[in-house]
Design a protein around this motif. Structure first.
Motif: not given
Length: 183
Positions: A66-69, A71-72, A78-79, A118-122
């Motif tokens: 997903a895009s950065a936004e 992902l945020q 998810a939580l 959130r910072a983009g890590a896979t």
């Protein structure tokens, strides 16, 4: 009329009633204590299951591309979907200091996973990998704290063929130096 038999009967009745009352009070206190232990046990298990569910959902987010936004938003959602915050509150209110401390450490380590996603890590990135090992150690520590609190026999990582709960020492990926993936 002789008052001695009457006084003896009255004294016996008072003693019998007092004994019954004391037994009932003790039984009620024991029941409340047992109920608190059962609540604490359930809350500990619910918290561990919520952590596991949240971790699974976070892994899905990390693999989504997903895009950065997006992902945020998805990582935060998810939580919530895992009902982690509710489970955490129940643990915070019902747990002993040892359980709460171990639980809060596991929670914060899961937040670390959320933050790297959130910072983009896979899930293949070093940032995720490092955060995962910290979380793995904390969730195992929480499990063992719960077991100790409830008087269960505790297992160690060696029972699973591991060197530590983090799994770092036994991790094929950690054993091989790798280049940092750009996340």
């Amino acid at each position: 009329m002789d008052s001695v038999p009457l006084a003896s009967t009255a004294a016996g009745a008072i003693i019998a009633l007092s004994g019954t009352l004391l037994v009932d009070l003790r039984r009620e206190k024991d029941g409340r204590s047992r109920d608190r232990e059962v609540d604490s046990w359930r809350n500990s298990i619910d918290f561990a299951l919520a952590l596991d569910s949240a971790h699974g959902l976070l892994r899905d987010v990390a693999q989504s591309g997903a895009s950065a936004e997006a992902l945020q938003q998805a990582a935060g959602r998810a939580l919530v979907e895992a009902r982690l915050y509710q489970a955490r509150e129940r643990l915070l209110m019902s747990g002993t200091p040892d359980l709460v401390t171990a639980g809060e450490t596991a929670f914060r380590r899961l937040i670390g996973i959320r933050d790297v996603i959130r910072a983009g890590a896979t899930i293949r990135s070093n940032d995720y990998h490092d955060a995962y090992h910290r979380y793995a150690e904390a969730i195992w520590s929480f499990r063992m704290s719960v077991g100790r609190h409830f008087g269960h026999q505790i297992v160690g990582p060696e029972h699973f063929g591991m060197t530590s709960w983090s799994g770092r020492e036994d991790c094929d990926r950690c054993a091989v130096p790798q280049q940092r993936e750009v996340s």
